[in-house]
Design an enzyme around this catalytic site. Sequence first.
Site, PDB file in Angstrom:
ATOM      1  N   TYR A   1       9.648  11.310  24.555  1.00  0.00           N
ATOM      2  CA  TYR A   1      10.205  11.611  23.231  1.00  0.00           C
ATOM      3  C   TYR A   1      10.070  13.113  22.917  1.00  0.00           C
ATOM      4  CZ  TYR A   1      10.937  10.899  18.159  1.00  0.00           C
ATOM      5  OH  TYR A   1      11.397  10.948  16.858  1.00  0.00           O
TER       6      TYR A   1
ATOM      7  N   ALA B   1       9.838  15.556  24.996  1.00  0.00           N
ATOM      8  CA  ALA B   1      10.752  16.333  25.849  1.00  0.00           C
ATOM      9  C   ALA B   1      12.153  16.355  25.242  1.00  0.00           C
ATOM     10  CB  ALA B   1      10.786  15.729  27.250  1.00  0.00           C
TER      11      ALA B   1
ATOM     12  N   ILE C   1       8.191   9.826   8.673  1.00  0.00           N
ATOM     13  CA  ILE C   1       9.160   9.296   7.709  1.00  0.00           C
ATOM     14  C   ILE C   1       9.131   7.767   7.715  1.00  0.00           C
ATOM     15  CG2 ILE C   1      11.581   9.371   6.952  1.00  0.00           C
ATOM     16  CD1 ILE C   1      10.300  12.183   7.088  1.00  0.00           C
TER      17      ILE C   1
ATOM     18  N   SER D   1      12.239  16.649  15.716  1.00  0.00           N
ATOM     19  CA  SER D   1      10.995  16.042  15.215  1.00  0.00           C
ATOM     20  C   SER D   1       9.870  17.067  15.307  1.00  0.00           C
ATOM     21  CB  SER D   1      10.638  14.829  16.079  1.00  0.00           C
ATOM     22  OG  SER D   1       9.306  14.422  15.825  1.00  0.00           O
TER      23      SER D   1
HETATM   24  P1  NAP Z   1      15.772   3.970  13.049  1.00  0.00           P
HETATM   25  O1  NAP Z   1      15.579   3.441  11.669  1.00  0.00           O
HETATM   26  O2  NAP Z   1      15.298   3.182  14.213  1.00  0.00           O
HETATM   27  O3  NAP Z   1      17.327   4.304  13.217  1.00  0.00           O
HETATM   28  C1  NAP Z   1      17.893   4.692  14.428  1.00  0.00           C
HETATM   29  C2  NAP Z   1      19.235   4.013  14.595  1.00  0.00           C
HETATM   30  O4  NAP Z   1      19.841   4.492  15.823  1.00  0.00           O
HETATM   31  C3  NAP Z   1      19.123   2.492  14.731  1.00  0.00           C
HETATM   32  O5  NAP Z   1      20.122   1.840  13.981  1.00  0.00           O
HETATM   33  C4  NAP Z   1      19.330   2.288  16.227  1.00  0.00           C
HETATM   34  O6  NAP Z   1      19.790   0.989  16.562  1.00  0.00           O
HETATM   35  C5  NAP Z   1      20.370   3.356  16.520  1.00  0.00           C
HETATM   36  N1  NAP Z   1      20.513   3.607  17.940  1.00  0.00           N
HETATM   37  C6  NAP Z   1      19.589   3.426  18.924  1.00  0.00           C
HETATM   38  N2  NAP Z   1      20.125   3.717  20.113  1.00  0.00           N
HETATM   39  C7  NAP Z   1      21.403   4.110  19.894  1.00  0.00           C
HETATM   40  C8  NAP Z   1      22.463   4.516  20.745  1.00  0.00           C
HETATM   41  N3  NAP Z   1      22.315   4.549  22.078  1.00  0.00           N
HETATM   42  N4  NAP Z   1      23.659   4.847  20.194  1.00  0.00           N
HETATM   43  C9  NAP Z   1      23.830   4.782  18.848  1.00  0.00           C
HETATM   44  N5  NAP Z   1      22.868   4.371  18.005  1.00  0.00           N
HETATM   45  C10 NAP Z   1      21.664   4.050  18.514  1.00  0.00           C
HETATM   46  O7  NAP Z   1      15.059   5.393  13.201  1.00  0.00           O
HETATM   47  P2  NAP Z   1      14.866   6.641  12.196  1.00  0.00           P
HETATM   48  O8  NAP Z   1      13.429   6.749  11.937  1.00  0.00           O
HETATM   49  O9  NAP Z   1      15.847   6.611  11.093  1.00  0.00           O
HETATM   50  O10 NAP Z   1      15.228   7.797  13.210  1.00  0.00           O
HETATM   51  C11 NAP Z   1      16.422   8.573  13.136  1.00  0.00           C
HETATM   52  C12 NAP Z   1      16.197   9.858  13.917  1.00  0.00           C
HETATM   53  O11 NAP Z   1      15.094  10.560  13.328  1.00  0.00           O
HETATM   54  C13 NAP Z   1      15.803   9.630  15.371  1.00  0.00           C
HETATM   55  O12 NAP Z   1      16.419  10.603  16.179  1.00  0.00           O
HETATM   56  C14 NAP Z   1      14.295   9.830  15.370  1.00  0.00           C
HETATM   57  O13 NAP Z   1      13.819  10.231  16.616  1.00  0.00           O
HETATM   58  C15 NAP Z   1      14.168  10.927  14.328  1.00  0.00           C
HETATM   59  N6  NAP Z   1      12.846  11.054  13.709  1.00  0.00           N
HETATM   60  C16 NAP Z   1      12.267  10.026  13.013  1.00  0.00           C
HETATM   61  C17 NAP Z   1      11.024  10.204  12.432  1.00  0.00           C
HETATM   62  C18 NAP Z   1      10.313   9.122  11.663  1.00  0.00           C
HETATM   63  O14 NAP Z   1       9.135   9.291  11.313  1.00  0.00           O
HETATM   64  N7  NAP Z   1      10.965   8.007  11.359  1.00  0.00           N
HETATM   65  C19 NAP Z   1      10.360  11.428  12.562  1.00  0.00           C
HETATM   66  C20 NAP Z   1      10.977  12.464  13.263  1.00  0.00           C
HETATM   67  C21 NAP Z   1      12.220  12.269  13.826  1.00  0.00           C
HETATM   68  P3  NAP Z   1      18.674  -0.105  17.008  1.00  0.00           P
HETATM   69  O15 NAP Z   1      17.753  -0.298  15.823  1.00  0.00           O
HETATM   70  O16 NAP Z   1      19.476  -1.293  17.357  1.00  0.00           O
HETATM   71  O17 NAP Z   1      17.939   0.537  18.182  1.00  0.00           O
END
Ligand code: NAP
Length: 246
Positions: free
Chosen positions: A154, A156, A187, A141
């Site tokens: 986060y 870290a 995003i 990120s």
């Molecule tokens: P998201 O829509 O919340 O998707 C994350 C998925 O991971 C959810 O289905 C979640 O399930 C699942 N999950 C949570 N804990 C888990 C575990 N212990 N084992 C397996 N699956 C698990 O989030 P996203 O925005 O697509 O994020 C995806 C990645 O991108 C993350 O690493 C996030 O930190 C990174 N990121 C996102 C953004 C942004 O702006 N969205 C920016 C930078 C980086 P639950 O919903 O049931 O928890």
Amino acid sequence: MRLKDKVTIITGAASGIGKETALLFAKEGAKVIACDVNKERLESLEKEAADSLHGIVPCKLDVTDRDDISACVEDIEKRFGGVDVLINNAGITADALLVKMTEDQWDRVINVNLKGVFNMTQSVAPGMVERGSGVVLITSSVVGRYGNMGQTNYAATKAGVIGMTYSWAKEFGKKGLRFNAVAPGFIQTPMTKDLPEKVIDRMIEKTPLRRMGSPGDVAKMFLFLASDEASYVTGQVIGVDGGLVV
Ligand code: NAP
């Protein structure tokens, strides 16, 4: 097809960036194993991808559970002959200012976002080494590179996975494995959907391209990095952030 028959594990694949990546990879001919804690959403993803070359194999898996992971990777290696690509994408937030952050908030985020990446990668790496090839990608990120108020835990983890990417690129390069991280900016996914409108507007204002990214913007970068087009790219952190940090 840019990923024909590539066996690809994606974690956090039932939602947001992971889901879009799973669908794109399936469309490009990969054999996708979609891992997530949410079984219902995985089942609906499986249906959505039913028309692709190999469909999508759902796998309920928690990246903090090492027994779960061993069983899943063993099964995949038996069924498909090995893992070509791992995308460490599962991630959570539990935000608070430093003085208010509880130990539980710290531990939860570290366990999923940081140790989860260690668990998954440690499980697939030996098979990749044996076969002399493999690609591991990680969702970092902008917060891991530049920090963010209220996200000590986060930040870290997202900085930590960059360190892991650099280390593994050095450790496994001579074995034919590639490791890269993608650092998304802001995003549009369920992770950001509850942010106050004021915060969203401020972030868009700070982003040169003047919009939030879509999950597809990140999925397309993963596609490039997983494909042979990126065969000389390793140990990199690629921003997909609309220029947020320039
Ligand atoms: P998201 O829509 O919340 O998707 C994350 C998925 O991971 C959810 O289905 C979640 O399930 C699942 N999950 C949570 N804990 C888990 C575990 N212990 N084992 C397996 N699956 C698990 O989030 P996203 O925005 O697509 O994020 C995806 C990645 O991108 C993350 O690493 C996030 O930190 C990174 N990121 C996102 C953004 C942004 O702006 N969205 C920016 C930078 C980086 P639950 O919903 O049931 O928890």
